[in-house]
Design a protein around this motif. Sequence first.
Motif, mmCIF file in Angstrom:
data_model
loop_
_atom_site.group_PDB
_atom_site.id
_atom_site.type_symbol
_atom_site.label_atom_id
_atom_site.label_comp_id
_atom_site.label_asym_id
_atom_site.label_seq_id
_atom_site.Cartn_x
_atom_site.Cartn_y
_atom_site.Cartn_z
ATOM 1 N N VAL A 96 -5.984 15.376 -4.612
ATOM 2 C CA VAL A 96 -5.643 14.036 -4.132
ATOM 3 C C VAL A 96 -6.673 13.024 -4.626
ATOM 4 O O VAL A 96 -7.880 13.233 -4.495
ATOM 5 N N LEU A 97 -6.184 11.907 -5.168
ATOM 6 C CA LEU A 97 -7.063 10.803 -5.538
ATOM 7 C C LEU A 97 -7.160 9.798 -4.396
ATOM 8 O O LEU A 97 -8.231 9.298 -4.087
ATOM 9 N N ILE A 98 -6.033 9.474 -3.793
ATOM 10 C CA ILE A 98 -6.011 8.675 -2.563
ATOM 11 C C ILE A 98 -4.678 8.943 -1.886
ATOM 12 O O ILE A 98 -3.667 9.189 -2.556
ATOM 13 N N GLU A 99 -4.661 8.908 -0.552
ATOM 14 C CA GLU A 99 -3.470 9.326 0.179
ATOM 15 C C GLU A 99 -3.218 8.438 1.392
ATOM 16 O O GLU A 99 -4.054 7.629 1.803
ATOM 17 N N LEU B 15 0.831 -1.207 0.000
ATOM 18 C CA LEU B 15 0.000 0.000 0.000
ATOM 19 C C LEU B 15 0.863 1.254 0.000
ATOM 20 O O LEU B 15 2.088 1.188 0.171
ATOM 21 N N ILE B 16 0.233 2.392 -0.165
ATOM 22 C CA ILE B 16 0.906 3.681 0.010
ATOM 23 C C ILE B 16 1.408 3.772 1.444
ATOM 24 O O ILE B 16 0.656 3.543 2.395
ATOM 25 N N THR B 17 2.690 4.113 1.625
ATOM 26 C CA THR B 17 3.267 4.134 2.969
ATOM 27 C C THR B 17 3.864 5.487 3.355
ATOM 28 O O THR B 17 4.280 5.674 4.493
ATOM 29 N N THR B 18 3.950 6.424 2.419
ATOM 30 C CA THR B 18 4.430 7.774 2.723
ATOM 31 C C THR B 18 3.585 8.775 1.941
ATOM 32 O O THR B 18 2.969 8.438 0.928
ATOM 33 N N ASN C 75 1.482 9.448 -2.348
ATOM 34 C CA ASN C 75 0.070 9.750 -2.580
ATOM 35 C C ASN C 75 -0.219 9.893 -4.072
ATOM 36 O O ASN C 75 0.600 10.417 -4.822
ATOM 37 N N ALA C 76 -1.407 9.457 -4.476
ATOM 38 C CA ALA C 76 -1.840 9.638 -5.858
ATOM 39 C C ALA C 76 -2.426 11.039 -5.984
ATOM 40 O O ALA C 76 -3.518 11.310 -5.465
ATOM 41 N N THR C 77 -1.716 11.938 -6.651
ATOM 42 C CA THR C 77 -2.118 13.340 -6.720
ATOM 43 C C THR C 77 -1.913 13.886 -8.124
ATOM 44 O O THR C 77 -1.133 13.356 -8.914
ATOM 45 N N LEU C 78 -2.602 14.974 -8.401
ATOM 46 C CA LEU C 78 -2.435 15.689 -9.667
ATOM 47 C C LEU C 78 -2.288 17.175 -9.351
ATOM 48 O O LEU C 78 -3.210 17.796 -8.815
ATOM 49 N N LYS C 79 -1.135 17.721 -9.679
ATOM 50 C CA LYS C 79 -0.851 19.117 -9.364
ATOM 51 C C LYS C 79 -1.185 20.003 -10.563
ATOM 52 O O LYS C 79 -0.790 19.723 -11.692
#
Length: 511
Positions: free
Chosen positions: A361-364, A256-259, A263-267
């Motif tokens: 953020v899509l998921i964090e 899984l995401i651990t930091t 994070n799944a993001t779009l800037k």
Amino acid sequence: MKQLTFLKYTFAAIAALLLAACSDDKFRDINTDPNRPADVPTTTIISVAQKQLVDALRGSNANFRGSMLFAQYFSQNQYTNESRYDIGRTNADGIWDNTYKALNNLEQIIRLNTDPLTKEKVSGTVGPNENQIAIARILKSFAFLSLTDVFGDIPYSSYGNTDPDFQALKINPEILKPKYASQEKIYQDILKELKEAAAQLTTANTFAAYDGIYKGNTALWKKFANSLRLRVAVRIRAKLPQVAVAHIQEAIAGGLITTNAENATLKYENKSPNEAPLFRNTVTENRRDFSVSHILINVLKGQVGPFTAADPRLAVYARVNNKGEYRGQPYGLLPSVASILKAEDISLPGTLVNAADYTEVLIELAEVNFLLSEVRNWSQADYVAGVRASLEKWGITGAAADTYVNALPAASQANVLSQKYLALYMQGIEAWSEIRRTGYPAWLIKPGDVVWADVPSGEQDASKFVPLVGTGIPARLYYPQKEQAVNLDNYRAAIGAQGGDNLATKVWWNK
């Protein structure tokens, strides 16, 4: 080193395509559609699709005039009918149309990477076919998950699945009136898609800088797929416990995401036309009618709810008013009194969240930790990790973070889910979905609650929250009106299977 975002590549590539089109042989086959170039590279398509998707799900109709109000993060100081659930049926059009546009582009990536005539050409130096397909499948899963959580049963399709109910996005033969798949089928297929897509990914960088989310890092795409799979499985744990538990265990084992760096993001960017959705509403369109609600402000002050310490995220989530105070807009007031408080009297969204280059953020990490706390019977360690991850994501570390965390009440269902709600700020659809699923946080305004104790004299009757439609937070949105015109039989079948096309009809996982 100067960093270029994916959006610059997107519009440069589109410009190049337009110039190339001008020099085409004027005697091209008359059956070729000049508005659909055959040689658009998948790098351009992925860039366009990512922006389309986030614009659709975080724009005005889906977020600011919908789920951010339903979750009571925002409140309106004008046009307050939407805060009271009088939602125009045309609101659904933008969410539906724009998300399906993104889905069509993602499906095109899959087509180009599976067609024997194009698959070798599109791989080139931008990543192998299987990786391009896998990334498109993950994003399609995110898009379809959002759509089904908003509407319930929807037209759906997935990679290689021949289920007769999965008819969306088909072009060979083209299906102009697709059936609506049941949400139960959709959820189970999304779990399959995420599992298979994660397994499909190799280590080869794919799409590189044209990928605005992970810059082509497939190890992070795999973590995104597993983390999203955890979200999906937890949501249906009460409906399909055996299915959910198996996917939860596999998602955790898969990584899984651990930091926060993962994070799944779009800037977004600081320049037109690539500014973030909220900035486009509040600055470009000069709208000041979306304020931070009094509920959220009072909770973050420690005045409402189980968290009595002042929350350091308050200064990020909101701005002070003209008196230097944090004052939320009373939620869902009647129009006759809502405008008494002017925009300068109340707290507008914070400078960071209202920035042109805001990162959506899509998921964090914070959500992943709260999900783990839930599946581990409200684990204290995961709960604390979730709060710390949220604080860190918003730039709060050191003594301020320690002071807040040390004052937290112990982990429990109410406390974990309430902190999850605070962490999901700006992610309206996900917060609204969790409120529907869990019933938390308990402090949200209900019909009959007083929302403005200091209402001016003579307006006491307007002090309470009275929905215009329904008896509480909407359970779904209406289908787009045009579906009744272009896909009437399947529209009727969908509402016959679910219940009426109204805001009170619960989606499958919420029944």
